[in-house]
Design an enzyme around this catalytic site. Structure first.
Site, PDB file in Angstrom:
ATOM      1  N   ARG A 102      45.409  40.979  35.214  1.00 33.76           N
ATOM      2  CA  ARG A 102      44.726  39.874  35.891  1.00 33.76           C
ATOM      3  C   ARG A 102      45.668  38.681  35.837  1.00 33.76           C
ATOM      4  O   ARG A 102      46.152  38.318  34.768  1.00 33.76           O
ATOM      5  CB  ARG A 102      43.422  39.566  35.157  1.00 33.76           C
ATOM      6  CG  ARG A 102      42.671  38.329  35.656  1.00 33.76           C
ATOM      7  CD  ARG A 102      42.094  38.601  37.035  1.00 33.76           C
ATOM      8  NE  ARG A 102      41.069  37.659  37.415  1.00 33.76           N
ATOM      9  CZ  ARG A 102      41.294  36.415  37.840  1.00 33.76           C
ATOM     10  NH1 ARG A 102      42.520  35.945  37.925  1.00 33.76           N
ATOM     11  NH2 ARG A 102      40.293  35.645  38.191  1.00 33.76           N
ATOM     12  N   GLU A 152      37.190  37.261  46.528  1.00 37.27           N
ATOM     13  CA  GLU A 152      36.819  38.663  46.349  1.00 37.27           C
ATOM     14  C   GLU A 152      37.073  39.400  47.663  1.00 37.27           C
ATOM     15  O   GLU A 152      37.073  38.795  48.735  1.00 37.27           O
ATOM     16  CB  GLU A 152      35.341  38.765  45.950  1.00 37.27           C
ATOM     17  CG  GLU A 152      35.021  38.113  44.623  1.00 37.27           C
ATOM     18  CD  GLU A 152      35.737  38.750  43.441  1.00 37.27           C
ATOM     19  OE1 GLU A 152      35.955  39.979  43.448  1.00 37.27           O
ATOM     20  OE2 GLU A 152      36.063  38.012  42.496  1.00 37.27           O
ATOM     21  N   ARG A 161      41.378  43.399  30.374  1.00 37.00           N
ATOM     22  CA  ARG A 161      42.576  43.456  31.220  1.00 37.00           C
ATOM     23  C   ARG A 161      43.679  42.600  30.609  1.00 37.00           C
ATOM     24  O   ARG A 161      43.387  41.571  29.976  1.00 37.00           O
ATOM     25  CB  ARG A 161      42.272  42.927  32.627  1.00 37.00           C
ATOM     26  CG  ARG A 161      41.241  43.726  33.377  1.00 37.00           C
ATOM     27  CD  ARG A 161      40.922  43.114  34.723  1.00 37.00           C
ATOM     28  NE  ARG A 161      40.245  41.817  34.540  1.00 37.00           N
ATOM     29  CZ  ARG A 161      39.682  41.133  35.529  1.00 37.00           C
ATOM     30  NH1 ARG A 161      39.715  41.591  36.771  1.00 37.00           N
ATOM     31  NH2 ARG A 161      39.077  39.995  35.298  1.00 37.00           N
TER      32      ARG A 161
END
Length: 161
Positions: free
Chosen positions: A50, A58, A93
Site C-alpha cells: 500500500r 476506488e 499490507r
C-alpha cells in the site's frame, strides 16, 4: 498498570506501522488500483504493498480505473520497484514509499491528479504542495467539478451495505 500501558503503546505502534530505513528491491507482480500493488521482495513473497500517505479513488469510483492504469504505467508488471518500508497498515499490507524508473511513485500519482494526499496520514509537505498544483491545473481527477475523496466514498458505501 505501567505494564499494561506499555503493552498498549507497543500494540498501537505495531498496528499503525512504524517508520523504517529499510529499502527493498522488489518486482511488480500486479497493480490492484491506484495505491496498491502486489510485489515480490526478498523475504516477502507475493506481498501486498500500500503506497504510504496517498489515497487513490476506488476502482468503482470516478477516475478509479484511470488511477490504476496510471500506476501500471509508472510501475509496469515485471519492473523493479524500490520500496522504502514504513511498516504495515491495519490490514497487514506492507506500507511504503515506492520508486519505479527513478521516480517517486507516491509523488507522481499526486502530481498527475491520480490520487489525493491522504490527509489523515500525510507527513510529507511536498505531497500537499503537489496536490494543490494538480488541483489548480485541473489535472486528472481534478478535472471533474467535485471529485469525492476515497475515504468519504468508502464511508458512504460501508453505511449502504
Amino acid at each position: 498498570m505501567a505494564f499494561m500501558l506499555a503493552l498498549t503503546l507497543i500494540s498501537v505502534s505495531t498496528a499503525c506501522g512504524s517508520a523504517s530505513d529499510e529499502v527493498l528491491s522488489c518486482t511488480v507482480r500486479s497493480v490492484h488500483d491506484g495505491d496498491s500493488l502486489r510485489v515480490q521482495c526478498p523475504g516477502h513473497q507475493n506481498a501486498r504493498l500500500r503506497l504510504d500517505q496517498i489515497d487513490a479513488p476506488e476502482v468503482e469510483q470516478a477516475y478509479g480505473k484511470k488511477a490504476g492504469e496510471y500506476l501500471k504505467k509508472l510501475c509496469p508488471i515485471g519492473s523493479e520497484v524500490l520500496v522504502r518500508l514504513q511498516g504495515k497498515d491495519q490490514y497487514g499490507r506492507l506500507l511504503g514509499d515506492a520508486e519505479c524508473g527513478g521516480k517517486s511513485v507516491n509523488h507522481e500519482m499526486i502530481a498527475a491528479g491520480a490520487a489525493w494526499a491522504y490527509k489523515r496520514y500525510v507527513r510529507d509537505a511536498n505531497l500537499r504542495r503537489l496536490e494543490e498544483e494538480a488541483r489548480q491545473a485541473r489535472r486528472g481527477l481534478w478535472a471533474h467539478s467535485d471529485p469525492q475523496p476515497p475515504w468519504q466514498w468508502r464511508y458512504r458505501h460501508r453505511r449502504d451495505d
